[in-house]
Scaffold this motif. Structure first.
Motif, PDB file in Angstrom:
ATOM      1  N   GLU A 151      31.889  48.844  28.506  1.00 14.36           N
ATOM      2  CA  GLU A 151      33.365  47.625  28.909  1.00 14.36           C
ATOM      3  C   GLU A 151      33.044  47.311  30.319  1.00 14.36           C
ATOM      4  O   GLU A 151      32.458  48.304  31.159  1.00 14.36           O
ATOM      5  N   CYS A 152      34.021  46.036  31.106  1.00 11.45           N
ATOM      6  CA  CYS A 152      34.021  45.397  31.809  1.00 11.45           C
ATOM      7  C   CYS A 152      35.405  44.716  31.797  1.00 11.45           C
ATOM      8  O   CYS A 152      35.448  44.311  30.963  1.00 11.45           O
ATOM      9  N   ASN A 153      35.597  44.805  32.954  1.00 13.31           N
ATOM     10  CA  ASN A 153      36.990  43.395  33.190  1.00 13.31           C
ATOM     11  C   ASN A 153      36.424  43.461  35.022  1.00 13.31           C
ATOM     12  O   ASN A 153      35.381  43.208  36.000  1.00 13.31           O
ATOM     13  N   LEU A 154      37.533  41.658  35.656  1.00 13.18           N
ATOM     14  CA  LEU A 154      37.470  41.181  36.198  1.00 13.18           C
ATOM     15  C   LEU A 154      37.941  42.000  37.414  1.00 13.18           C
ATOM     16  O   LEU A 154      38.797  42.830  37.519  1.00 13.18           O
ATOM     17  N   TYR A 155      37.280  42.044  38.751  1.00 14.23           N
ATOM     18  CA  TYR A 155      37.073  42.988  39.688  1.00 14.23           C
ATOM     19  C   TYR A 155      38.673  42.963  39.887  1.00 14.23           C
ATOM     20  O   TYR A 155      39.250  41.085  40.384  1.00 14.23           O
ATOM     21  N   ASP A 156      38.960  44.178  40.384  1.00 14.46           N
ATOM     22  CA  ASP A 156      40.243  44.087  40.823  1.00 14.46           C
ATOM     23  C   ASP A 156      39.748  46.078  41.750  1.00 14.46           C
ATOM     24  O   ASP A 156      39.637  46.611  41.501  1.00 14.46           O
ATOM     25  N   PRO A 157      39.646  45.721  43.411  1.00 15.43           N
ATOM     26  CA  PRO A 157      39.872  46.679  44.178  1.00 15.43           C
ATOM     27  C   PRO A 157      40.521  48.043  43.762  1.00 15.43           C
ATOM     28  O   PRO A 157      39.721  48.770  44.187  1.00 15.43           O
ATOM     29  N   LYS A 158      41.080  48.000  43.479  1.00 19.15           N
ATOM     30  CA  LYS A 158      41.825  49.301  42.854  1.00 19.15           C
ATOM     31  C   LYS A 158      41.580  50.037  42.101  1.00 19.15           C
ATOM     32  O   LYS A 158      41.138  51.193  41.393  1.00 19.15           O
TER      33      LYS A 158
END
Length: 176
Positions: A151-158
């Protein structure tokens, strides 16, 4: 649905599920054997998940594997996939699960540093991975940290390591 002791044939190779390794948001992972070697079978499930939205899970796994492979971080190799049966065969990484080390209050500072050394490649690809400690194995052969989920997702600092993951790794948040 695959179960312990169950067998499945993918690309002419018969795999036997030996032990349930875990259940995640997307599927069940089993330790399996084929031709005298160990591997992991991930059987996609369609159980509801209140905090995460999926599209086509098998396609997402394949897409994410491709993105993660390009980062160069340590992940198990994908050996085979059967889209119709919704099963992925992965390389087995033998070793303790990071979450077990954390729960037993063992020192994990070296693994935090290994994770931090992977962050430039992950963030440089514009991604976040699922930093929850159950998704990491310490290789018994080499002592290195492996991200065993795809699993990976677009970067979000949160949701990056320093704002979210580290809380579990350093014991600020409980691990289920």
């Amino acid at each position: 649905m695959l179960d312990i002791g169950g067998e499945i044939t993918i690309d002419g190779i018969q795999y036997k599920a030996v032990k349930l390794l875990g259940r995640g948001k997307g599927g069940y992972s089993f330790l399996a054997t084929a031709n005298g070697k160990q591997c992991v079978l991930k059987q996609i499930h369609h159980e509801p998940c209140s905090y995460y939205s999926f599209g086509n899970k098998i396609e997402a796994e394949l897409h994410d594997y491709g993105r993660l492979s390009q980062t160069g971080i340590r992940i198990p190799k994908m050996i085979a996939v059967d889209k119709d049966k919704e099963v992925i065969v992965k390389e087995y990484v033998d070793g303790p699960v990071l979450s077990d080390l954390i729960k037993s209050h063992q020192e994990v500072a070296a693994y935090i540093e290994q994770m931090r050394s992977m962050l430039p490649a992950i963030y440089g690809a514009g991604l976040n991975i699922d930093y929850y400690p159950t998704n990491f194995i310490i290789g018994r052969q080499d002592g290195l940290l492996y991200y065993i989920d795809y699993e990976c997702n677009l970067y979000d600092p949160k949701w990056d390591f320093e704002h979210w993951g580290i809380k579990y790794w350093n014991g600020q948040e409980p691990i289920n």
